[in-house]
Design a protein around this motif. Structure first.
Motif, PDB file in Angstrom:
ATOM      1  N   LEU A 159      85.521   5.854  80.666  1.00  0.00           N
ATOM      2  CA  LEU A 159      86.712   6.609  80.290  1.00  0.00           C
ATOM      3  C   LEU A 159      86.328   7.884  79.541  1.00  0.00           C
ATOM      4  CD1 LEU A 159      88.974   3.679  78.993  1.00  0.00           C
ATOM      5  CD2 LEU A 159      89.092   4.806  81.229  1.00  0.00           C
ATOM      6  N   LYS A 160      86.879   9.004  79.951  1.00  0.00           N
ATOM      7  CA  LYS A 160      86.636  10.272  79.247  1.00  0.00           C
ATOM      8  C   LYS A 160      87.622  10.448  78.098  1.00  0.00           C
ATOM      9  CE  LYS A 160      84.580  12.711  83.174  1.00  0.00           C
ATOM     10  NZ  LYS A 160      84.674  13.886  84.085  1.00  0.00           N
ATOM     11  N   ASP A 161      88.875  10.111  78.334  1.00  0.00           N
ATOM     12  CA  ASP A 161      89.907  10.170  77.292  1.00  0.00           C
ATOM     13  C   ASP A 161      90.525   8.782  77.183  1.00  0.00           C
ATOM     14  OD1 ASP A 161      89.779  13.036  76.747  1.00  0.00           O
ATOM     15  OD2 ASP A 161      90.540  13.248  78.797  1.00  0.00           O
ATOM     16  N   PRO A 162      89.874   7.867  76.471  1.00  0.00           N
ATOM     17  CA  PRO A 162      90.288   6.462  76.508  1.00  0.00           C
ATOM     18  C   PRO A 162      91.639   6.163  75.871  1.00  0.00           C
ATOM     19  CG  PRO A 162      88.531   6.813  74.905  1.00  0.00           C
ATOM     20  CD  PRO A 162      88.666   8.088  75.656  1.00  0.00           C
ATOM     21  N   VAL A 163      91.993   6.868  74.769  1.00  0.00           N
ATOM     22  CA  VAL A 163      93.247   6.553  74.077  1.00  0.00           C
ATOM     23  C   VAL A 163      94.434   6.813  75.011  1.00  0.00           C
ATOM     24  CG1 VAL A 163      94.748   7.120  72.143  1.00  0.00           C
ATOM     25  CG2 VAL A 163      92.267   7.014  71.806  1.00  0.00           C
ATOM     26  N   GLY A 164      95.256   5.769  75.172  1.00  0.00           N
ATOM     27  CA  GLY A 164      96.408   5.872  76.057  1.00  0.00           C
ATOM     28  C   GLY A 164      96.154   5.296  77.440  1.00  0.00           C
ATOM     29  N   GLN A 165      94.915   5.082  77.801  1.00  0.00           N
ATOM     30  CA  GLN A 165      94.598   4.498  79.108  1.00  0.00           C
ATOM     31  C   GLN A 165      95.012   3.034  79.133  1.00  0.00           C
ATOM     32  OE1 GLN A 165      93.367   6.154  81.711  1.00  0.00           O
ATOM     33  NE2 GLN A 165      93.154   8.093  80.623  1.00  0.00           N
ATOM     34  N   MET A 166      95.400   2.560  80.329  1.00  0.00           N
ATOM     35  CA  MET A 166      95.876   1.187  80.476  1.00  0.00           C
ATOM     36  C   MET A 166      94.740   0.274  80.951  1.00  0.00           C
ATOM     37  SD  MET A 166      98.957   1.574  79.495  1.00  0.00           S
ATOM     38  CE  MET A 166      99.692  -0.015  79.896  1.00  0.00           C
ATOM     39  N   LEU A 167      94.682  -0.907  80.331  1.00  0.00           N
ATOM     40  CA  LEU A 167      93.721  -1.946  80.721  1.00  0.00           C
ATOM     41  C   LEU A 167      94.467  -3.250  80.933  1.00  0.00           C
ATOM     42  CD1 LEU A 167      90.860  -1.441  78.062  1.00  0.00           C
ATOM     43  CD2 LEU A 167      90.990  -0.424  80.337  1.00  0.00           C
ATOM     44  N   THR A 168      93.820  -4.177  81.615  1.00  0.00           N
ATOM     45  CA  THR A 168      94.344  -5.542  81.709  1.00  0.00           C
ATOM     46  C   THR A 168      93.259  -6.501  81.222  1.00  0.00           C
ATOM     47  OG1 THR A 168      93.595  -5.777  84.008  1.00  0.00           O
ATOM     48  CG2 THR A 168      95.875  -5.037  83.634  1.00  0.00           C
ATOM     49  N   TRP A 169      93.693  -7.474  80.455  1.00  0.00           N
ATOM     50  CA  TRP A 169      92.786  -8.517  79.977  1.00  0.00           C
ATOM     51  C   TRP A 169      93.490  -9.850  80.197  1.00  0.00           C
ATOM     52  CZ3 TRP A 169      91.064  -9.148  74.137  1.00  0.00           C
ATOM     53  CH2 TRP A 169      90.259 -10.288  74.030  1.00  0.00           C
ATOM     54  N   ALA A 170      92.848 -10.690  80.986  1.00  0.00           N
ATOM     55  CA  ALA A 170      93.420 -11.999  81.324  1.00  0.00           C
ATOM     56  C   ALA A 170      94.817 -11.850  81.919  1.00  0.00           C
ATOM     57  CB  ALA A 170      93.461 -12.898  80.089  1.00  0.00           C
ATOM     58  N   GLY A 171      94.993 -10.791  82.728  1.00  0.00           N
ATOM     59  CA  GLY A 171      96.257 -10.582  83.420  1.00  0.00           C
ATOM     60  C   GLY A 171      97.319  -9.890  82.609  1.00  0.00           C
ATOM     61  N   LYS A 172      97.036  -9.582  81.320  1.00  0.00           N
ATOM     62  CA  LYS A 172      98.012  -8.905  80.470  1.00  0.00           C
ATOM     63  C   LYS A 172      97.628  -7.437  80.337  1.00  0.00           C
ATOM     64  CE  LYS A 172      99.088 -13.071  77.822  1.00  0.00           C
ATOM     65  NZ  LYS A 172      99.133 -13.716  76.484  1.00  0.00           N
ATOM     66  N   GLN A 173      98.607  -6.570  80.584  1.00  0.00           N
ATOM     67  CA  GLN A 173      98.337  -5.130  80.564  1.00  0.00           C
ATOM     68  C   GLN A 173      98.719  -4.526  79.215  1.00  0.00           C
ATOM     69  OE1 GLN A 173     100.714  -2.351  83.050  1.00  0.00           O
ATOM     70  NE2 GLN A 173      98.738  -1.769  83.958  1.00  0.00           N
ATOM     71  N   GLY A 174      97.918  -3.556  78.780  1.00  0.00           N
ATOM     72  CA  GLY A 174      98.203  -2.863  77.538  1.00  0.00           C
ATOM     73  C   GLY A 174      97.432  -1.569  77.462  1.00  0.00           C
ATOM     74  N   ALA A 175      97.769  -0.756  76.459  1.00  0.00           N
ATOM     75  CA  ALA A 175      97.141   0.553  76.306  1.00  0.00           C
ATOM     76  C   ALA A 175      96.025   0.500  75.266  1.00  0.00           C
ATOM     77  CB  ALA A 175      98.189   1.584  75.877  1.00  0.00           C
ATOM     78  N   VAL A 176      95.032   1.355  75.463  1.00  0.00           N
ATOM     79  CA  VAL A 176      93.975   1.539  74.472  1.00  0.00           C
ATOM     80  C   VAL A 176      94.521   2.431  73.370  1.00  0.00           C
ATOM     81  CG1 VAL A 176      91.662   2.438  74.014  1.00  0.00           C
ATOM     82  CG2 VAL A 176      92.157   1.304  76.204  1.00  0.00           C
TER      83      VAL A 176
END
Length: 792
Positions: A569-586
């Protein structure tokens, strides 16, 4: 004849009190040191050797290759043991093993009004059938079958129920939330076990409480197997190699392989290199084996030099014996007998020294060593040590003295040829080379340990207190935090699933936009509460900490720099990730910090918020200088909110220090051994100085007659010895660098070996050596030349 030899030996020992005392003390110190090291080595090698099924027990490890880098560890999948036993017929038993709390943190139990804290594990149904922890009561095949089953130690049974017999079938409350039934009582775990616990809970309970175990991308527990007696472990290893891909799709570029290691070998070989176990405590065992040999050799070389230094006094005796018909073999026997007598005296003192020093040695090493006086093998070892030392120490003097020509010694006194002088000087060079290697090792190890203790971990471990989440603190954490924040001396409070020094749980179930489905990914994962960054004093590279001001933070993530690099990630803050099927923002990027031993590199880390997590650790940041005040307030608060649980806490800096206990022991022992080696070596140098000045009496007298001053003669004699020390340095420096560079390779973060370390070792050795020989040099220089020339 024998009695006559003994009389002569005893008379020579008494007549030359100074030399005898030096000889005996040098040998006694060397043998006492070697004896203590031998006891420590035997204990290390006996670890886990008591299991009856030891030849068939193996621990499973998982090797991973990502981006061309190989790594491995003992953390495995939660369902692995059960599946291995189902699929591979050569496996008779299999068991998982996981801490019931965090490593080193006990759980709280209650029986009526009695409460106590005990450490233990969750273990598989087969565990007690595999390992030799004898059951006093209960059935090993049935003791851990059900969710509510618990097996406890004799100590735990006595503490809560009075006797082991009273414990069976009784109820015991776990963490004030579960009532468990005691199904077995086992004998207390012996000291020579690498696994120490007071209780075992059933594996079905662990699986029921941790849904993540159903994901084959998550790892944490250890897995053990026992093979059938007719099984070929190589064939089993081949079947297990790609076992994970029965339950997990293989990704391009990823290579996960299972391996097995004989369980009795794991204690000494627990460090992985290139994906296989190759090092560990075995390196310390090898190191101190060499140290014991070296120190004993140094002591024996002293004996050789000191004995030959007195050869002029025995030369005429040898000449007369040969003239009246003594055979050389009889003379060798006589002098070897004298050496054995003196060695026996030193040996008795060495055993007494070892007995006196053993309590301090046990305190230093954390062992429970004792002299096994009732074991015949121990006495055989003592006799072997005595004979070996006596033969080694006495061989050269016996051969040297018995080789003297009777004509020469009776006609003109003792004249030593160049070969014997060269050998004697070579022995001193060898002694000091070993001593210099030990001194350099001492300096490097000390500096590395100092580096570990003072290294910036990325968070402030000072004034950070851990409190285990247990009992009412599980449901009343929010109230606890509110009240504790008002206490004097408390700065901030947070919580986490693990402790800052140990985050072992890893997940491969992390996704992001644009992720290559064939790209492997493994992240260390942490679960924390609000104010985590503030309480830990972590550094944010960008973004923010979790905050109650943002309702969406319940699904948000923090990443460390390694995780950002891993994801790309170049600009990670605000990017979306999923962990164990749950999505959220950095929402933030943490600067890399150490959450494991610095033997390891920092892994990618993903952190999420969960204030309702039911176990783990409360983190309390206290004000500098007010920690005692803060702890007193915390104890009152915990007693009021959690009356059924004794108040316990740990300091972050102390827990961090415990991680390097082995290295600290090695550092301290190396200090003592290096000082002992240089001391014994100086005894040998004193002997050589005595011998040399005795041989050069006439030369010194002539030089004084011709006008040489005392400083001139002292410098001449001391300079000869200084040359030997310089040669020892030339030999020792490259060897020390090789040994210490290899040792430092076991640390991912380490110091550099600098030139001043060699200079300090060399200069200090030279100064000590010069002080040692200065007495003899000055004494020889002050001698009246008339007397010295008259003597000749």
């Amino acid at each position: 004849m024998l009695s006559n030899y003994i009389k002569i030996a005893w008379r020579n020992l008494v007549r030359n009190k100074t030399f005898s005392a030096i000889n005996i003390s040098g040998l006694a110190l060397g043998m006492a040191c070697s004896l203590l090291i031998i006891l420590w080595l035997q204990d290390e090698r006996s670890m886990d050797g008591f299991h009856a099924n030891g030849d068939y027990l193996y621990q499973v490890y998982e090797g991973q290759s990502y981006d061309g880098k190989a790594d491995a560890g003992y953390t495995t999948q939660g369902l692995l043991a059960e599946e291995l036993k189902k699929v591979i017929p050569e496996i008779q038993y299999a068991s998982g093993l996981e801490y019931a709390a965090q490593p080193g943190i006990p759980n709280t139990f209650e029986v009526g009004t009695t409460a106590g804290k005990m450490e233990g594990y969750y273990a598989g149904t087969d565990y007690l059938s595999m390992f030799s922890y004898p059951l006093l009561l209960g059935n090993p095949q049935k003791a851990l079958n059900n969710i509510g089953d618990i097996a406890i130690s004799r100590k735990m049974a006595t503490f809560f129920f009075g006797t082991p017999e009273n414990a069976i079938g009784k109820s015991i409350r776990f963490e004030n939330k579960e009532d468990l039934q005691v199904t077995a009582v086992f004998e207390d775990v012996p000291a020579n076990s690498s696994q120490h616990f007071e209780f075992l809970r059933s594996w079905p309970a662990f699986v029921a409480q941790n849904n993540w175990v159903n994901n084959w991308g998550n790892t944490s527990p250890a897995t053990f197997i026992q093979l059938r007696k007719d099984a070929d472990h190589n064939k089993v290893a081949a079947k297990m190699k790609d076992f994970i891909y029965r339950y997990k799709t293989k990704i391009a570029g990823e290579n996960i392989e299972l391996g097995i290691q004989p369980f009795p070998e794991k204690y000494l070989h627990s460090v992985f290199k290139n994906g296989v176990p190759e090092g560990g405590r075995i390196e310390y065992v090898q190191l101190f084996t060499l140290v014991a040999i070296f120190i004993l050799l140094i002591a024996c070389i002293n004996f050789m030099n000191l004995t030959t230094a007195q050869s002029a006094k025995r030369a005429k005796e040898v000449g007369l014996r040969k003239v009246i018909g003594a055979d050389r073999s009889l003379l060798i026997g006589q002098f070897m007998g004298e050496a054995m007598l003196l060695t026996a005296c030193a040996f008795v003192i060495a055993v007494l020294l070892a007995i006196l020093l053993l309590p301090a040695f046990n305190t230093l090493t954390g062992k429970q060593l004792s002299l096994p006086l009732t074991q015949p093998l121990f006495w055989l070892s003592l006799i072997a040590l005595l004979v070996l030392t006596g033969l080694t120490a006495g061989s050269y003097p016996a051969l040297f003295l018995s080789s003297l020509s009777p004509v020469k010694v009776l006609k003109g006194g003792l004249k030593i040829n160049g070969g014997n002088i060269f050998l004697r000087k070579g022995l001193v060079v060898f002694q000091f080379a070993l001593s210099i290697i030990l001194i350099i090792s001492m300096i490097v190890i000390y500096r590395q340990m100092d580096y570990i203790q003072t290294k910036n971990l990325g968070y402030d471990r000072e004034n950070l207190v851990y409190i285990t989440i247990e009992g009412n603190l599980v449901s009343h954490y929010a109230h606890f935090k509110e009240e504790a924040s008002k206490l004097p001396g408390v700065l901030s409070i947070s919580k986490m699933r693990n402790t800052p020094t140990i985050i072992e749980h890893h997940t491969g179930n992390v996704g992001w936009a644009g992720k290559d489905p064939n790209e492997p990914a493994s992240f260390a994962d942490g679960i924390v509460g609000y104010d985590f960054v503030k309480t830990m004093k972590l550094q944010l590279k960008e973004g923010r900490d979790f905050s109650t001001a943002y309702g969406t933070d319940s699904t948000a993530f923090l990443l460390n720099e390694m995780a950002v690099k891993k994801i790309g990630l170049k600009d990670p803050v605000g990017q979306m990730l999923t962990w164990a099927g749950k999505q959220g923002a950095v929402i933030g990027v943490l600067k890399d910090f150490h959450f494991n031993s610095i033997h390891q590199t920092i892994d990618p880390l993903i952190v999420r918020l969960d204030e309702d997590w039911s176990w783990g650790t409360i983190l309390v940041r206290t004000k500098a200088g007010q920690t005692k005040t803060a702890i007193a307030g915390l104890e009152k608060l915990c007693t009021a909110l959690n009356p059924g649980f004794p108040f316990t806490y740990q300091f972050s800096d102390q827990e961090y220090t415990k991680m390097y206990k082995s290295e600290q022991v090695v550092s301290t022992l190396s200090n003592y051994f290096a000082l002992l080696a240089i001391f014994i070596s100086c005894l040998g140098l004193f002997g050589l100085a005595t011998f040399t000045t005795a041989q050069r009496t006439k030369e010194i007298g002539v030089r004084k007659v011709l006008g040489a001053s005392v400083p001139n003669i002292t410098a001449m004699l001391s300079g000869d010895f200084l040359k030997l020390i310089i040669i020892a340095m030339i030999l020792a420096f490259p060897l020390a660098w090789v040994f210490m560079d290899k040792w430092l390779q076991g640390f991912a973060y380490k110091i550099g070996i600098e030139w001043w370390m060699f200079a300090l070792a060399g200069i200090s050795t030279a100064l000590i050596a010069l002080l040692t020989v200065s007495y003899q040099s000055i004494r020889a220089a002050l001698m009246n030349p008339v007397k010295s020339l008259k003597m000749e």
